[in-house]
Design a protein around this motif. Structure first.
Motif, PDB file in Angstrom:
ATOM      1  N   LYS A 241    -113.665 -14.821  37.164  1.00  0.00           N
ATOM      2  CA  LYS A 241    -114.090 -15.177  38.511  1.00  0.00           C
ATOM      3  C   LYS A 241    -113.051 -14.707  39.525  1.00  0.00           C
ATOM      4  O   LYS A 241    -111.877 -14.542  39.211  1.00  0.00           O
ATOM      5  CB  LYS A 241    -114.311 -16.683  38.644  1.00  0.00           C
ATOM      6  CG  LYS A 241    -115.372 -17.237  37.699  1.00  0.00           C
ATOM      7  CD  LYS A 241    -116.739 -16.641  37.984  1.00  0.00           C
ATOM      8  CE  LYS A 241    -117.791 -17.226  37.062  1.00  0.00           C
ATOM      9  NZ  LYS A 241    -119.137 -16.644  37.298  1.00  0.00           N
ATOM     10  N   ALA A 242    -113.503 -14.498  40.757  1.00  0.00           N
ATOM     11  CA  ALA A 242    -112.615 -14.073  41.835  1.00  0.00           C
ATOM     12  C   ALA A 242    -112.434 -15.204  42.840  1.00  0.00           C
ATOM     13  O   ALA A 242    -113.303 -16.062  42.983  1.00  0.00           O
ATOM     14  CB  ALA A 242    -113.185 -12.835  42.539  1.00  0.00           C
ATOM     15  N   ASN A 243    -111.318 -15.179  43.534  1.00  0.00           N
ATOM     16  CA  ASN A 243    -111.020 -16.195  44.533  1.00  0.00           C
ATOM     17  C   ASN A 243    -111.489 -15.712  45.909  1.00  0.00           C
ATOM     18  O   ASN A 243    -110.681 -15.386  46.778  1.00  0.00           O
ATOM     19  CB  ASN A 243    -109.516 -16.499  44.544  1.00  0.00           C
ATOM     20  CG  ASN A 243    -109.169 -17.693  45.403  1.00  0.00           C
ATOM     21  OD1 ASN A 243    -110.031 -18.279  46.041  1.00  0.00           O
ATOM     22  ND2 ASN A 243    -107.912 -18.063  45.422  1.00  0.00           N
ATOM     23  N   VAL A 244    -112.803 -15.663  46.095  1.00  0.00           N
ATOM     24  CA  VAL A 244    -113.363 -15.126  47.335  1.00  0.00           C
ATOM     25  C   VAL A 244    -113.075 -16.054  48.507  1.00  0.00           C
ATOM     26  O   VAL A 244    -112.632 -15.610  49.580  1.00  0.00           O
ATOM     27  CB  VAL A 244    -114.879 -14.894  47.187  1.00  0.00           C
ATOM     28  CG1 VAL A 244    -115.474 -14.403  48.502  1.00  0.00           C
ATOM     29  CG2 VAL A 244    -115.164 -13.903  46.068  1.00  0.00           C
ATOM     30  N   ALA A 296    -106.563  -8.443  48.498  1.00  0.00           N
ATOM     31  CA  ALA A 296    -107.601  -7.641  47.861  1.00  0.00           C
ATOM     32  C   ALA A 296    -107.558  -7.841  46.341  1.00  0.00           C
ATOM     33  O   ALA A 296    -108.608  -7.902  45.679  1.00  0.00           O
ATOM     34  CB  ALA A 296    -107.431  -6.168  48.209  1.00  0.00           C
ATOM     35  N   ALA A 297    -106.360  -7.960  45.773  1.00  0.00           N
ATOM     36  CA  ALA A 297    -106.238  -8.176  44.330  1.00  0.00           C
ATOM     37  C   ALA A 297    -106.840  -9.513  43.920  1.00  0.00           C
ATOM     38  O   ALA A 297    -107.364  -9.654  42.814  1.00  0.00           O
ATOM     39  CB  ALA A 297    -104.765  -8.115  43.919  1.00  0.00           C
ATOM     40  N   ALA A 298    -106.768 -10.509  44.815  1.00  0.00           N
ATOM     41  CA  ALA A 298    -107.338 -11.822  44.512  1.00  0.00           C
ATOM     42  C   ALA A 298    -108.863 -11.787  44.482  1.00  0.00           C
ATOM     43  O   ALA A 298    -109.495 -12.726  43.986  1.00  0.00           O
ATOM     44  CB  ALA A 298    -106.860 -12.858  45.531  1.00  0.00           C
ATOM     45  N   LEU A 299    -109.454 -10.702  44.988  1.00  0.00           N
ATOM     46  CA  LEU A 299    -110.912 -10.574  44.936  1.00  0.00           C
ATOM     47  C   LEU A 299    -111.381  -9.954  43.627  1.00  0.00           C
ATOM     48  O   LEU A 299    -112.572  -9.865  43.375  1.00  0.00           O
ATOM     49  CB  LEU A 299    -111.393  -9.710  46.111  1.00  0.00           C
ATOM     50  CG  LEU A 299    -111.162 -10.299  47.508  1.00  0.00           C
ATOM     51  CD1 LEU A 299    -111.605  -9.316  48.582  1.00  0.00           C
ATOM     52  CD2 LEU A 299    -111.882 -11.630  47.669  1.00  0.00           C
ATOM     53  N   LEU A 300    -110.447  -9.521  42.803  1.00  0.00           N
ATOM     54  CA  LEU A 300    -110.795  -8.990  41.477  1.00  0.00           C
ATOM     55  C   LEU A 300    -110.934 -10.149  40.488  1.00  0.00           C
ATOM     56  O   LEU A 300    -110.405 -11.241  40.724  1.00  0.00           O
ATOM     57  CB  LEU A 300    -109.705  -8.016  41.001  1.00  0.00           C
ATOM     58  CG  LEU A 300    -109.514  -6.754  41.825  1.00  0.00           C
ATOM     59  CD1 LEU A 300    -108.328  -5.962  41.277  1.00  0.00           C
ATOM     60  CD2 LEU A 300    -110.769  -5.897  41.822  1.00  0.00           C
TER      61      LEU A 300
END
Length: 304
Positions: A241-244, A296-300
């Motif tokens: 999961k991503a931290n959107v 941006a990396a946290a959206l991966l």
């Protein structure tokens, strides 16, 4: 008798000397047409976007490891001091706080700090303990997530483990020893061969990950008590999961800061002094770019 003398006719055109033909005019060189100003701006913008994307890849597969290593060194000193003072956490604690030291000799994972929490931000610091499970060494199932490809990739070689390999986890309650007993994936969880075990989970690929893989290890040391009170976790803390919610807004804000710094730096270089403008705005642009990359990396996916 009259004699008439006729004068021969002279062809004046034939008698006149032939003039040299005039040289053909040299064709004029085709004038160079400068591209429209707007087109040049578009080309520059596309080039900057491509450079920004390339820089993000360099950050993910290069600089992110340095970032994780720096955080690991700091947390190791903090957690060692907590262990020495017998104040290390033995139950739920704050997100990102160190809770254990993980050693897996078979895949060269040594003295790696495990933090509390498993969303994509926490896993930039190292492996994360899933908060809705007990800590390692306690009664029940403990789960630790780790990245496969980025931010040091602590679980890059997790699936090279073999049944019978030993690993240890040090917490505020002592050293817990586990022995690998089974393997699983997203569709087929690792079989439970013991009520007290540790499940290590990561992404199924270091290229394009779609699911998870896991290793289950059985506890072979005395069971420690658990204080209970395990919290519920958000969707961002589950596997892949991503931290959107926590990253999209900061990403947009830092992107605006980067754009503003770039525009002001360009204007300053043209209307002021080039080197003075660079000195003022380049550090701001670098800091903003780093923050853009972090968010941006946290959206991966958190295990990638």
């Amino acid at each position: 008798m009259t004699v008439t003398t006729e004068r021969p006719e002279i062809d004046e055109d034939a008698a006149a000397p032939t003039a040299a033909p005039e040289p053909a005019p040299t064709p004029a060189a085709r004038p160079k047409i400068a591209p429209p100003e707007a087109l040049r701006h578009v080309a520059v913008a596309l080039g900057l976007i491509a450079l920004l994307l390339l820089g993000f890849l360099v950050y993910l597969y290069g600089f992110s490891k340095l970032s994780e290593s720096r955080v690991q060194n700091t947390m190791y000193k903090t957690f060692k001091r907590q262990l020495d003072q017998a104040v290390a956490p033995v139950g739920p604690t704050g997100l990102g706080k160190p809770v254990a030291v993980l050693d897996i000799p078979a895949i060269n994972v040594r003295h790696v700090i495990v933090v509390e929490g498993t969303d994509s931000r926490q896993l930039t610091k190292g492996p994360g303990h899933r908060r809705d499970t007990v800590l390692p060494g306690q009664a029940g199932v403990s789960v630790i997530y780790g990245r496969r490809a980025t931010f040091g990739a602590p679980f890059a070689h997790l699936m090279r483990l073999n049944i019978g390999d030993t690993l240890t986890v040090t917490t505020g309650q002592g050293v817990a020893t586990y022995v690998v007993s089974s393997f699983g994936d997203g569709d087929h969880p690792a079989p439970a061969n013991s009520d007290n075990r540790l499940v290590l989970t990561t992404a199924d690929s270091s290229a394009v990950a779609h699911s998870t893989v896991s290793v289950s290890a059985d506890l072979h040391t005395p069971v420690q008590p658990s204080p209970g009170g395990l919290p519920a976790i958000a969707n961002a803390e589950k596997g892949m999961k991503a931290n959107v919610d926590g990253s999209l807004v900061p990403l947009m804000l830092w992107a605006q800061v980067l754009l503003l710094a770039s525009v002001l730096g360009t204007v300053g270089a043209h209307r002021w002094n080039r080197w003075a403008a660079y000195l003022c705005f380049v550090p701001v642009a670098i800091a903003a770019t780093w923050s853009v990359y972090e968010n941006a990396a946290a959206l991966l996916p958190n295990l990638y």
